[in-house]
Write a protein that holds these residues in place. Structure first.
Motif: not given
Length: 267
Positions: A68-80
Motif C-alpha cells: 500500500e505504501a509503495l503504490i502510494g509513493a508512486l502515486l505521489l510521484g505522478g505515476v499514470a
C-alpha cells in the motif's frame, strides 16, 4: 573483523611483527559485501522457511501493508496507468504483484538476487512485466526508455558512491520529464534513529549495512547531475495517498522511511 583482531593480537605479542602464517584478507568493497550478504540472507531464509514465507521475509515482511505504501509513493510521484516503470531492487515482486491487476503500462523489475527474481516471475503472469538480474552498479535498461524509476529500500543499504551512480543510471534511462521516487534514511528524522542504534548494538555481528544519507548530500548530488528536486518527505509525514487500486483516496499515511521525488528536466 575477527581476522583483523587476530592480526592485531599477533602484532602486539610479537614485537609488532604480524605472523606470516596468518591469511591475508581479500579486499572487498562495501557494495560487494552488501550484495553477497543479501544473497546469503535470502539463501538462509529459503533453507529455513517455506518458500512463500522466505520470499516475504526477504523483503522485510508486512507484505500487504508495505504494498500500500509503495503504490502510494508512486502515486505521489505522478505515476499514470499506462506509464513505463523500472523498479530497482524489486525483490520478490511485492510492488509488481500490486501493480499487475490494474496497471496498463510496462514494468521492469531489477534485483541482484536471482532467487527473488525467479519468485517474482512466478507470481506475476504478464508478458509486459520483465525481471532482470543486475550487477548492483548498472540498470540494464535502454536510454530514455522509461517514465518512472523507483528505488524502495535500496539507497538505505548503499554507500554514497553507489547512490550517486544509481542516480546517474536513472537519469540515463529516464525520458525527459521522467521521475525518480526513492526512499532513504536520514539522521535528521528522530523516528529513524532506532535503525542506527541497532547497527551500533550489533556492530560486530550485523549481516548487512544500513546507510544514512543527509538530504543536503542528495541535494548536492542532484545539482551536480541536473536533476530537479520535487519533494523531500519525512518518514512520519502522513502525506502518502492510500490507494484504491491505482487511484488515490482521501486517506493518507506515512512511508516509514524518508522519501525524495526527483525529475529529469524536459528538453
Amino acid at each position: 573483523m575477527k581476522l583483523m583482531i587476530r592480526r592485531e593480537r599477533a602484532r602486539l605479542t610479537d614485537g609488532g611483527a604480524v605472523s606470516s602464517t596468518l591469511p591475508s584478507p581479500t579486499p572487498i568493497s562495501l557494495l560487494q559485501w552488501n550484495v553477497e550478504a543479501y544473497r546469503a540472507h535470502v539463501a538462509q531464509l529459503l533453507a529455513t522457511h517455506p518458500r512463500d514465507e522466505a520470499m516475504e521475509l526477504a523483503v522485510g515482511g508486512d507484505w500487504v501493508e508495505i504494498r500500500e505504501a509503495l503504490i502510494g509513493a508512486l502515486l505521489l510521484g505522478g505515476v499514470a496507468e499506462a506509464d513505463s516503470v523500472v523498479d530497482v531492487g524489486c525483490g520478490s515482486g511485492r510492488l509488481a504483484g500490486a501493480l499487475a491487476p490494474y496497471f496498463r503500462g510496462t514494468y521492469t523489475g531489477i534485483d541482484v538476487v536471482e532467487d527473488l527474481l525467479e519468485y517474482a516471475r512466478s507470481c506475476v503472469a504478464r508478458d509486459d512485466f520483465s525481471f532482470l538480474l543486475s550487477d548492483g552498479i548498472t540498470i540494464p535498461v535502454a536510454d530514455e526508455s522509461t517514465q518512472i524509476v523507483c528505488f524502495f529500500s535500496v539507497f538505505t543499504h548503499l554507500p554514497h558512491e553507489a547512490i550517486y551512480n544509481y542516480l546517474v543510471e536513472a537519469q540515463r534511462i529516464l525520458r525527459p520529464g521522467g521521475t525518480i521516487v526513492a526512499s532513504f534514511l536520514e539522521f535528521a528524522d528522530p523516528a529513524l534513529w532506532p535503525v542506527f542504534d541497532a547497527m551500533v548494538a550489533n556492530l560486530v555481528t550485523m549481516n548487512h549495512h544500513n546507510q544514512f544519507t543527509h538530504r543536503d548530500d542528495l541535494t548536492i548530488f542532484c545539482a551536480r547531475l541536473g536533476l530537479e528536486i520535487v519533494a523531500f518527505i519525512g518518514a512520519t509525514e502522513a502525506t502518502i495517498p492510500v490507494p484504491n487500486q491505482l487511484a488515490p483516496t482521501d486517506r493518507y499515511r506515512h512511508f516509514g522511511q524518508s522519501l525524495m521525488i526527483l525529475r529529469r528536466p524536459s528538453k
